[in-house]
Design a protein around this motif. Structure first.
Motif, mmCIF file in Angstrom:
data_model
loop_
_atom_site.group_PDB
_atom_site.id
_atom_site.type_symbol
_atom_site.label_atom_id
_atom_site.label_comp_id
_atom_site.label_asym_id
_atom_site.label_seq_id
_atom_site.Cartn_x
_atom_site.Cartn_y
_atom_site.Cartn_z
ATOM 1 N N VAL A 50 0.841 -1.204 0.000
ATOM 2 C CA VAL A 50 0.000 0.000 0.000
ATOM 3 C C VAL A 50 0.874 1.250 0.000
ATOM 4 O O VAL A 50 0.670 2.174 -0.794
ATOM 5 N N ALA A 51 1.871 1.271 0.879
ATOM 6 C CA ALA A 51 2.716 2.458 1.029
ATOM 7 C C ALA A 51 3.471 2.779 -0.256
ATOM 8 O O ALA A 51 3.670 3.950 -0.594
ATOM 9 N N ALA A 52 3.898 1.758 -0.988
ATOM 10 C CA ALA A 52 4.646 1.994 -2.223
ATOM 11 C C ALA A 52 3.769 2.666 -3.277
ATOM 12 O O ALA A 52 4.219 3.558 -4.010
ATOM 13 N N ALA A 53 2.503 2.253 -3.347
ATOM 14 C CA ALA A 53 1.594 2.840 -4.341
ATOM 15 C C ALA A 53 1.283 4.294 -4.013
ATOM 16 O O ALA A 53 1.372 5.177 -4.876
ATOM 17 N N THR A 54 0.920 4.563 -2.764
ATOM 18 C CA THR A 54 0.603 5.940 -2.397
ATOM 19 C C THR A 54 1.855 6.816 -2.401
ATOM 20 O O THR A 54 1.800 8.002 -2.732
ATOM 21 N N GLY A 55 3.005 6.227 -2.058
ATOM 22 C CA GLY A 55 4.256 6.987 -2.120
ATOM 23 C C GLY A 55 4.625 7.355 -3.548
ATOM 24 O O GLY A 55 5.087 8.473 -3.815
ATOM 25 N N GLY A 56 4.427 6.425 -4.475
ATOM 26 C CA GLY A 56 4.700 6.720 -5.881
ATOM 27 C C GLY A 56 3.820 7.840 -6.396
ATOM 28 O O GLY A 56 4.277 8.727 -7.124
ATOM 29 N N SER B 13 1.479 6.855 3.138
ATOM 30 C CA SER B 13 2.563 5.868 3.111
ATOM 31 C C SER B 13 3.186 5.703 4.493
ATOM 32 O O SER B 13 3.441 4.585 4.943
ATOM 33 N N ALA B 14 3.416 6.832 5.166
ATOM 34 C CA ALA B 14 4.010 6.776 6.502
ATOM 35 C C ALA B 14 3.078 6.064 7.478
ATOM 36 O O ALA B 14 3.515 5.229 8.283
ATOM 37 N N GLY B 15 1.786 6.392 7.417
ATOM 38 C CA GLY B 15 0.839 5.754 8.316
ATOM 39 C C GLY B 15 0.749 4.263 8.085
ATOM 40 O O GLY B 15 0.706 3.476 9.046
ATOM 41 N N SER B 16 0.719 3.850 6.811
ATOM 42 C CA SER B 16 0.647 2.422 6.499
ATOM 43 C C SER B 16 1.851 1.683 7.053
ATOM 44 O O SER B 16 1.727 0.598 7.646
ATOM 45 N N THR B 17 3.036 2.271 6.876
ATOM 46 C CA THR B 17 4.259 1.597 7.299
ATOM 47 C C THR B 17 4.444 1.629 8.815
ATOM 48 O O THR B 17 4.636 0.592 9.456
#
Length: 429
Positions: free
Chosen positions: A79-85, A377-381
Protein backbone atom coordinates in the motif's frame (compact mmCIF):
# COMPACT_ATOMS: atom_id res chain seq x y z
CA UNK A 1 -11.04 7.87 -1.02
CA UNK A 2 -12.49 11.17 -0.10
CA UNK A 3 -13.24 14.24 -2.31
CA UNK A 4 -10.19 15.90 -1.03
CA UNK A 5 -8.10 12.67 -1.31
CA UNK A 6 -8.60 12.92 -5.06
CA UNK A 7 -7.05 16.38 -5.20
CA UNK A 8 -10.38 18.12 -5.50
CA UNK A 9 -8.77 21.24 -4.08
CA UNK A 10 -6.81 21.56 -7.30
CA UNK A 11 -10.12 22.09 -9.00
CA UNK A 12 -10.71 25.23 -6.98
CA UNK A 13 -7.62 26.72 -8.56
CA UNK A 14 -8.87 25.62 -11.93
CA UNK A 15 -12.21 27.28 -11.34
CA UNK A 16 -10.53 30.55 -10.52
CA UNK A 17 -8.49 30.47 -13.69
CA UNK A 18 -11.47 30.53 -16.09
CA UNK A 19 -13.95 33.25 -16.92
CA UNK A 20 -16.73 33.70 -14.40
CA UNK A 21 -19.52 33.34 -16.92
CA UNK A 22 -20.17 31.99 -20.33
CA UNK A 23 -20.82 34.13 -23.41
CA UNK A 24 -22.85 33.45 -26.58
CA UNK A 25 -19.63 32.29 -28.21
CA UNK A 26 -18.68 30.07 -25.28
CA UNK A 27 -18.22 26.56 -26.69
CA UNK A 28 -17.42 24.88 -23.42
CA UNK A 29 -19.62 22.00 -22.27
CA UNK A 30 -22.68 22.42 -20.08
CA UNK A 31 -25.29 19.97 -18.71
CA UNK A 32 -27.56 18.79 -21.48
CA UNK A 33 -25.16 20.03 -24.13
CA UNK A 34 -23.09 18.00 -26.60
CA UNK A 35 -20.46 15.81 -24.96
CA UNK A 36 -21.26 16.66 -21.34
CA UNK A 37 -22.68 13.27 -20.37
CA UNK A 38 -19.91 11.43 -22.16
CA UNK A 39 -17.30 13.54 -20.42
CA UNK A 40 -18.92 13.08 -16.99
CA UNK A 41 -19.16 9.31 -17.37
CA UNK A 42 -15.61 9.09 -18.70
CA UNK A 43 -14.12 10.91 -15.71
CA UNK A 44 -16.33 9.00 -13.28
CA UNK A 45 -14.93 5.73 -14.67
CA UNK A 46 -11.39 7.11 -14.54
CA UNK A 47 -11.91 7.90 -10.86
CA UNK A 48 -13.24 4.39 -10.19
CA UNK A 49 -10.24 2.79 -11.90
CA UNK A 50 -7.70 5.04 -10.19
CA UNK A 51 -8.71 4.45 -6.61
CA UNK A 52 -9.74 0.82 -7.02
CA UNK A 53 -6.19 0.12 -8.23
CA UNK A 54 -4.45 2.39 -5.73
CA UNK A 55 -5.83 0.61 -2.66
CA UNK A 56 -6.48 -2.83 -4.17
CA UNK A 57 -4.21 -4.66 -1.70
CA UNK A 58 -5.21 -2.86 1.50
CA UNK A 59 -8.01 -5.25 2.48
CA UNK A 60 -5.87 -8.26 1.49
CA UNK A 61 -2.79 -7.72 3.64
CA UNK A 62 -3.42 -10.67 6.01
CA UNK A 63 -3.62 -13.02 3.01
CA UNK A 64 -0.49 -11.52 1.43
CA UNK A 65 1.34 -11.91 4.75
CA UNK A 66 0.26 -15.54 4.93
CA UNK A 67 1.36 -16.47 1.41
CA UNK A 68 4.75 -14.78 1.49
CA UNK A 69 5.40 -15.45 5.18
CA UNK A 70 5.99 -11.79 6.04
CA UNK A 71 4.87 -9.59 8.91
CA UNK A 72 2.27 -6.84 8.64
CA UNK A 73 5.05 -4.23 8.47
CA UNK A 74 6.41 -5.80 5.27
CA UNK A 75 3.05 -6.49 3.63
CA UNK A 76 1.99 -2.90 4.29
CA UNK A 77 4.57 -1.75 1.74
CA UNK A 78 2.23 -2.93 -1.00
CA UNK A 79 0.00 0.00 0.00
CA UNK A 80 2.72 2.46 1.03
CA UNK A 81 4.65 1.99 -2.22
CA UNK A 82 1.59 2.84 -4.34
CA UNK A 83 0.60 5.94 -2.40
CA UNK A 84 4.26 6.99 -2.12
CA UNK A 85 4.70 6.72 -5.88
CA UNK A 86 1.64 8.90 -6.40
CA UNK A 87 2.90 11.44 -3.87
CA UNK A 88 6.28 11.75 -5.59
CA UNK A 89 4.93 12.05 -9.11
CA UNK A 90 1.79 14.17 -8.81
CA UNK A 91 3.72 17.44 -9.19
CA UNK A 92 5.80 16.31 -12.23
CA UNK A 93 2.65 14.89 -13.84
CA UNK A 94 0.87 18.20 -13.41
CA UNK A 95 3.74 19.85 -15.29
CA UNK A 96 3.60 17.24 -18.08
CA UNK A 97 -0.11 17.84 -18.55
CA UNK A 98 0.62 21.52 -19.20
CA UNK A 99 2.86 20.55 -22.08
CA UNK A 100 1.30 17.44 -23.62
CA UNK A 101 -2.37 17.87 -22.79
CA UNK A 102 -4.73 16.63 -20.10
CA UNK A 103 -6.32 13.81 -22.07
CA UNK A 104 -2.96 12.48 -23.28
CA UNK A 105 -1.51 12.35 -19.77
CA UNK A 106 -4.65 10.77 -18.28
CA UNK A 107 -4.79 8.17 -21.07
CA UNK A 108 -1.11 7.31 -20.71
CA UNK A 109 -1.37 7.12 -16.93
CA UNK A 110 -4.31 4.73 -17.03
CA UNK A 111 -2.71 2.61 -19.74
CA UNK A 112 0.45 2.07 -17.68
CA UNK A 113 -1.46 1.57 -14.43
CA UNK A 114 -3.85 -1.08 -15.78
CA UNK A 115 -1.02 -2.90 -17.57
CA UNK A 116 0.87 -3.13 -14.29
CA UNK A 117 -2.38 -4.10 -12.60
CA UNK A 118 -2.63 -7.20 -14.77
CA UNK A 119 0.93 -8.17 -13.78
CA UNK A 120 0.37 -7.79 -10.03
CA UNK A 121 -1.41 -11.16 -9.57
CA UNK A 122 1.67 -12.94 -10.90
CA UNK A 123 4.21 -11.34 -8.55
CA UNK A 124 6.54 -14.15 -7.42
CA UNK A 125 7.73 -12.42 -4.25
CA UNK A 126 6.84 -9.62 -1.88
CA UNK A 127 9.71 -7.53 -3.28
CA UNK A 128 8.43 -7.75 -6.85
CA UNK A 129 4.91 -7.00 -5.67
CA UNK A 130 6.07 -3.83 -3.88
CA UNK A 131 7.99 -2.63 -6.96
CA UNK A 132 4.97 -3.20 -9.22
CA UNK A 133 2.76 -1.29 -6.82
CA UNK A 134 5.21 1.63 -6.70
CA UNK A 135 5.19 1.86 -10.50
CA UNK A 136 1.41 1.67 -10.49
CA UNK A 137 1.11 4.52 -8.00
CA UNK A 138 3.51 6.71 -9.96
CA UNK A 139 1.47 6.12 -13.13
CA UNK A 140 -1.82 6.92 -11.39
CA UNK A 141 -0.47 10.34 -10.36
CA UNK A 142 -1.42 11.58 -13.82
CA UNK A 143 -5.14 11.40 -13.04
CA UNK A 144 -5.51 13.83 -10.12
CA UNK A 145 -2.85 15.99 -11.78
CA UNK A 146 -4.88 16.43 -14.98
CA UNK A 147 -8.60 15.75 -14.47
CA UNK A 148 -9.55 18.99 -12.76
CA UNK A 149 -7.55 21.06 -15.23
CA UNK A 150 -9.37 19.34 -18.10
CA UNK A 151 -12.73 20.13 -16.50
CA UNK A 152 -11.84 23.77 -15.90
CA UNK A 153 -10.86 24.21 -19.54
CA UNK A 154 -13.72 22.29 -21.17
CA UNK A 155 -16.75 22.92 -18.90
CA UNK A 156 -18.57 26.20 -18.29
CA UNK A 157 -18.03 27.62 -14.78
CA UNK A 158 -21.66 27.23 -13.69
CA UNK A 159 -21.53 23.49 -14.45
CA UNK A 160 -18.05 22.93 -13.09
CA UNK A 161 -18.94 22.02 -9.50
CA UNK A 162 -21.34 19.32 -10.69
CA UNK A 163 -18.79 17.90 -13.10
CA UNK A 164 -16.09 17.82 -10.44
CA UNK A 165 -18.55 16.18 -8.04
CA UNK A 166 -19.01 13.27 -10.45
CA UNK A 167 -15.26 12.79 -10.70
CA UNK A 168 -14.97 12.89 -6.91
CA UNK A 169 -17.82 10.38 -6.65
CA UNK A 170 -15.86 8.07 -8.94
CA UNK A 171 -12.86 8.32 -6.64
CA UNK A 172 -14.96 7.46 -3.59
CA UNK A 173 -16.75 4.60 -5.31
CA UNK A 174 -13.47 3.19 -6.62
CA UNK A 175 -11.71 3.42 -3.28
CA UNK A 176 -14.57 1.79 -1.40
CA UNK A 177 -15.71 -0.82 -3.93
CA UNK A 178 -12.14 -1.90 -4.66
CA UNK A 179 -11.67 -2.90 -1.04
CA UNK A 180 -15.11 -4.50 -0.70
CA UNK A 181 -14.84 -6.51 -3.93
CA UNK A 182 -11.33 -7.73 -3.15
CA UNK A 183 -12.43 -8.88 0.29
CA UNK A 184 -15.28 -11.06 -0.95
CA UNK A 185 -13.45 -12.44 -4.00
CA UNK A 186 -10.36 -13.24 -1.95
CA UNK A 187 -12.44 -15.15 0.58
CA UNK A 188 -13.35 -17.66 -2.13
CA UNK A 189 -10.40 -17.63 -4.55
CA UNK A 190 -7.44 -15.94 -2.86
CA UNK A 191 -5.80 -12.53 -3.12
CA UNK A 192 -4.25 -13.09 -6.57
CA UNK A 193 -7.60 -13.69 -8.24
CA UNK A 194 -8.98 -10.77 -6.25
CA UNK A 195 -6.47 -8.20 -7.52
CA UNK A 196 -6.82 -9.72 -10.98
CA UNK A 197 -10.55 -8.96 -10.90
CA UNK A 198 -9.82 -5.36 -9.90
CA UNK A 199 -7.29 -5.15 -12.74
CA UNK A 200 -9.88 -6.39 -15.25
CA UNK A 201 -12.46 -3.88 -13.97
CA UNK A 202 -9.86 -1.12 -14.31
CA UNK A 203 -9.05 -2.18 -17.89
CA UNK A 204 -12.73 -1.93 -18.82
CA UNK A 205 -12.96 1.49 -17.15
CA UNK A 206 -9.82 2.71 -18.93
CA UNK A 207 -11.04 1.61 -22.37
CA UNK A 208 -14.45 3.20 -21.81
CA UNK A 209 -12.75 6.38 -20.55
CA UNK A 210 -10.70 6.74 -23.73
CA UNK A 211 -13.67 6.06 -26.01
CA UNK A 212 -16.00 8.42 -24.16
CA UNK A 213 -13.85 11.43 -23.25
CA UNK A 214 -14.35 14.21 -25.80
CA UNK A 215 -11.26 15.64 -27.44
CA UNK A 216 -10.13 18.86 -25.73
CA UNK A 217 -11.06 22.04 -27.57
CA UNK A 218 -9.65 24.69 -25.25
CA UNK A 219 -6.27 23.33 -24.18
CA UNK A 220 -3.29 25.53 -24.94
CA UNK A 221 0.07 23.83 -24.57
CA UNK A 222 2.62 25.49 -22.36
CA UNK A 223 6.32 24.95 -21.98
CA UNK A 224 8.01 22.96 -19.28
CA UNK A 225 9.76 25.67 -17.30
CA UNK A 226 11.47 24.04 -14.33
CA UNK A 227 12.73 27.35 -12.94
CA UNK A 228 9.25 28.85 -12.79
CA UNK A 229 7.82 25.66 -11.28
CA UNK A 230 10.56 25.41 -8.67
CA UNK A 231 10.21 29.09 -7.82
CA UNK A 232 6.49 28.65 -7.23
CA UNK A 233 7.07 25.56 -5.10
CA UNK A 234 9.71 27.36 -3.00
CA UNK A 235 7.32 30.25 -2.49
CA UNK A 236 4.59 27.95 -1.21
CA UNK A 237 6.93 26.05 1.08
CA UNK A 238 8.18 29.31 2.57
CA UNK A 239 4.64 30.28 3.61
CA UNK A 240 4.16 29.29 7.30
CA UNK A 241 0.40 28.81 6.99
CA UNK A 242 0.71 26.58 3.93
CA UNK A 243 3.38 24.53 5.67
CA UNK A 244 1.05 24.03 8.61
CA UNK A 245 -1.80 22.97 6.33
CA UNK A 246 0.44 20.49 4.49
CA UNK A 247 1.54 19.03 7.82
CA UNK A 248 -2.06 18.78 9.04
CA UNK A 249 -3.12 16.92 5.89
CA UNK A 250 -0.17 14.53 6.22
CA UNK A 251 -0.86 13.86 9.91
CA UNK A 252 -4.57 13.21 9.41
CA UNK A 253 -3.71 10.76 6.64
CA UNK A 254 -1.09 9.11 8.85
CA UNK A 255 -3.92 8.18 11.22
CA UNK A 256 -6.22 7.02 8.46
CA UNK A 257 -3.59 5.08 6.53
CA UNK A 258 -2.36 3.29 9.63
CA UNK A 259 -5.83 2.33 10.88
CA UNK A 260 -7.16 0.97 7.60
CA UNK A 261 -3.95 -0.82 6.70
CA UNK A 262 -3.89 -2.74 9.99
CA UNK A 263 -7.61 -3.17 10.70
CA UNK A 264 -7.75 -6.35 8.61
CA UNK A 265 -5.18 -8.03 10.86
CA UNK A 266 -7.11 -6.96 13.96
CA UNK A 267 -10.48 -8.21 12.76
CA UNK A 268 -9.30 -11.51 11.27
CA UNK A 269 -7.40 -12.35 14.47
CA UNK A 270 -8.58 -13.04 18.00
CA UNK A 271 -11.00 -12.23 19.55
CA UNK A 272 -13.02 -11.42 16.41
CA UNK A 273 -11.96 -13.99 13.78
CA UNK A 274 -14.01 -12.41 10.99
CA UNK A 275 -13.88 -13.88 7.45
CA UNK A 276 -12.12 -11.92 4.72
CA UNK A 277 -15.35 -10.91 2.98
CA UNK A 278 -16.76 -9.30 6.12
CA UNK A 279 -13.47 -7.51 6.74
CA UNK A 280 -13.59 -6.08 3.21
CA UNK A 281 -17.11 -4.84 3.82
CA UNK A 282 -15.84 -2.80 6.78
CA UNK A 283 -14.70 -0.25 4.21
CA UNK A 284 -18.34 0.70 3.63
CA UNK A 285 -17.69 2.94 6.64
CA UNK A 286 -16.17 5.30 4.05
CA UNK A 287 -19.71 6.46 3.31
CA UNK A 288 -19.63 8.23 6.68
CA UNK A 289 -16.70 10.26 5.41
CA UNK A 290 -18.68 11.48 2.42
CA UNK A 291 -21.22 12.98 4.82
CA UNK A 292 -18.65 14.53 7.18
CA UNK A 293 -16.64 16.01 4.31
CA UNK A 294 -19.75 17.65 2.86
CA UNK A 295 -20.52 19.10 6.30
CA UNK A 296 -17.04 20.61 6.67
CA UNK A 297 -18.10 23.90 5.11
CA UNK A 298 -20.89 24.35 7.66
CA UNK A 299 -18.50 23.48 10.49
CA UNK A 300 -16.08 26.17 9.36
CA UNK A 301 -18.93 28.65 9.12
CA UNK A 302 -19.93 27.98 12.73
CA UNK A 303 -16.58 27.25 14.42
CA UNK A 304 -14.00 28.81 12.13
CA UNK A 305 -11.24 26.85 10.44
CA UNK A 306 -9.27 26.18 13.60
CA UNK A 307 -12.40 25.26 15.58
CA UNK A 308 -13.37 22.77 12.88
CA UNK A 309 -9.86 21.27 12.99
CA UNK A 310 -10.05 20.91 16.77
CA UNK A 311 -13.40 19.16 16.45
CA UNK A 312 -12.13 16.87 13.69
CA UNK A 313 -9.03 15.98 15.70
CA UNK A 314 -11.06 15.33 18.84
CA UNK A 315 -13.50 13.10 16.97
CA UNK A 316 -10.63 11.13 15.44
CA UNK A 317 -8.91 10.70 18.80
CA UNK A 318 -12.15 9.55 20.44
CA UNK A 319 -12.57 6.94 17.71
CA UNK A 320 -9.02 5.69 18.18
CA UNK A 321 -9.51 5.21 21.91
CA UNK A 322 -12.90 3.56 21.44
CA UNK A 323 -11.42 1.08 18.95
CA UNK A 324 -9.25 -0.37 21.73
CA UNK A 325 -12.30 -2.26 23.03
CA UNK A 326 -12.57 -5.99 22.34
CA UNK A 327 -16.26 -5.65 21.50
CA UNK A 328 -17.02 -5.53 17.77
CA UNK A 329 -19.80 -2.88 17.93
CA UNK A 330 -17.46 -0.53 19.84
CA UNK A 331 -14.65 -1.13 17.35
CA UNK A 332 -17.02 -0.34 14.48
CA UNK A 333 -18.21 2.81 16.23
CA UNK A 334 -14.58 3.79 16.70
CA UNK A 335 -13.99 3.36 12.96
CA UNK A 336 -17.02 5.53 12.24
CA UNK A 337 -15.64 8.33 14.42
CA UNK A 338 -12.12 8.00 12.99
CA UNK A 339 -13.49 8.15 9.45
CA UNK A 340 -15.79 11.09 10.14
CA UNK A 341 -13.06 13.07 11.89
CA UNK A 342 -10.47 12.35 9.23
CA UNK A 343 -12.62 13.34 6.27
CA UNK A 344 -13.82 16.51 7.96
CA UNK A 345 -10.28 17.57 8.91
CA UNK A 346 -8.94 16.73 5.48
CA UNK A 347 -11.69 18.71 3.76
CA UNK A 348 -11.04 21.74 5.97
CA UNK A 349 -7.27 21.68 5.43
CA UNK A 350 -7.37 21.07 1.68
CA UNK A 351 -9.90 23.84 1.04
CA UNK A 352 -7.83 26.24 3.16
CA UNK A 353 -4.83 25.63 0.90
CA UNK A 354 -6.66 27.02 -2.13
CA UNK A 355 -7.86 30.04 -0.15
CA UNK A 356 -4.40 30.73 1.27
CA UNK A 357 -2.36 30.52 -1.92
CA UNK A 358 -2.47 33.84 -3.80
CA UNK A 359 -0.67 32.47 -6.87
CA UNK A 360 0.22 29.08 -8.32
CA UNK A 361 -2.81 27.47 -6.69
CA UNK A 362 -2.50 24.32 -8.80
CA UNK A 363 1.03 23.78 -7.48
CA UNK A 364 -0.12 24.61 -3.93
CA UNK A 365 -2.80 21.94 -4.18
CA UNK A 366 -0.38 19.46 -5.76
CA UNK A 367 1.98 19.98 -2.82
CA UNK A 368 -0.91 19.28 -0.46
CA UNK A 369 -1.66 16.06 -2.33
CA UNK A 370 1.99 15.06 -2.09
CA UNK A 371 2.00 15.65 1.67
CA UNK A 372 -1.31 13.81 1.97
CA UNK A 373 -0.07 10.67 0.23
CA UNK A 374 3.28 10.79 2.00
CA UNK A 375 1.21 10.72 5.19
CA UNK A 376 -0.68 7.72 3.83
CA UNK A 377 2.56 5.87 3.11
CA UNK A 378 4.01 6.78 6.50
CA UNK A 379 0.84 5.75 8.32
CA UNK A 380 0.65 2.42 6.50
CA UNK A 381 4.26 1.60 7.30
CA UNK A 382 4.61 2.96 10.83
CA UNK A 383 1.15 1.77 11.85
CA UNK A 384 1.98 -1.76 10.70
CA UNK A 385 5.35 -1.72 12.48
CA UNK A 386 3.64 -0.60 15.68
CA UNK A 387 1.04 -3.34 15.28
CA UNK A 388 3.76 -5.95 14.85
CA UNK A 389 5.50 -4.68 17.98
CA UNK A 390 2.59 -3.90 20.30
CA UNK A 391 -0.63 -5.04 18.67
CA UNK A 392 -3.57 -2.77 17.96
CA UNK A 393 -2.66 -0.56 20.92
CA UNK A 394 0.59 0.31 19.13
CA UNK A 395 -1.27 1.40 16.01
CA UNK A 396 -3.65 3.48 18.13
CA UNK A 397 -0.68 5.11 19.88
CA UNK A 398 0.74 6.17 16.49
CA UNK A 399 -2.64 7.63 15.56
CA UNK A 400 -3.03 9.52 18.84
CA UNK A 401 0.44 11.03 18.42
CA UNK A 402 -0.50 12.18 14.92
CA UNK A 403 -3.70 13.78 16.23
CA UNK A 404 -1.69 15.53 18.94
CA UNK A 405 0.50 16.84 16.14
CA UNK A 406 -2.58 18.26 14.39
CA UNK A 407 -3.73 19.95 17.61
CA UNK A 408 -0.27 21.35 18.32
CA UNK A 409 0.07 22.80 14.83
CA UNK A 410 -3.41 24.31 15.07
CA UNK A 411 -2.56 25.90 18.44
CA UNK A 412 0.62 27.37 16.96
CA UNK A 413 -1.43 28.73 14.08
CA UNK A 414 -3.87 30.32 16.50
CA UNK A 415 -1.02 32.02 18.37
CA UNK A 416 0.56 33.20 15.12
CA UNK A 417 -2.75 34.70 14.02
CA UNK A 418 -3.12 36.56 17.34
CA UNK A 419 0.41 37.94 17.10
CA UNK A 420 -0.25 39.10 13.56
CA UNK A 421 -3.52 40.72 14.64
CA UNK A 422 -1.73 42.67 17.38
CA UNK A 423 0.98 43.82 15.00
CA UNK A 424 -1.44 45.19 12.39
CA UNK A 425 -2.79 48.06 14.54
CA UNK A 426 0.73 48.88 15.70
CA UNK A 427 1.98 48.97 12.12
CA UNK A 428 -0.96 51.15 11.06
CA UNK A 429 -0.28 53.55 13.95
Amino acid sequence: MSPASTGASTAVDAVMSVPSSGSPADTRMTPGGPGYRRMSLALFLAGVATFALLYSTQALLPLISGEFGVAASEASWTVAAATGGLALFVLPMSALSERFGRRAVMTGSLAVAVTVGMLVPFAPSIGVLVVLRAVQGAALAGLPASAQAYLAEEVRPKALVTAIGLFVAGNSVGGMSGRVITGWVAQEWGWRVSVGVIGAIAVACAVAFRLLLPAPRHFEAGSLRPRVLLGTVRGHLSDPLLRRLYAIGALFMTVFGGVYTVIGYRLTGAPFGLPQGIVGSIFLVYLVGTVSASAAGRLVGRLGRRGALYLAGGTTAAGLLLSLADTLPLVLLGLVLITAGFFAGHAVASSAVSKTATHGRAQASALYQSAYYIGSSAGSTVGAIAFHASGWAGTVAVGVLAVLGVVTITVLGTRAARVAARREPAAAH
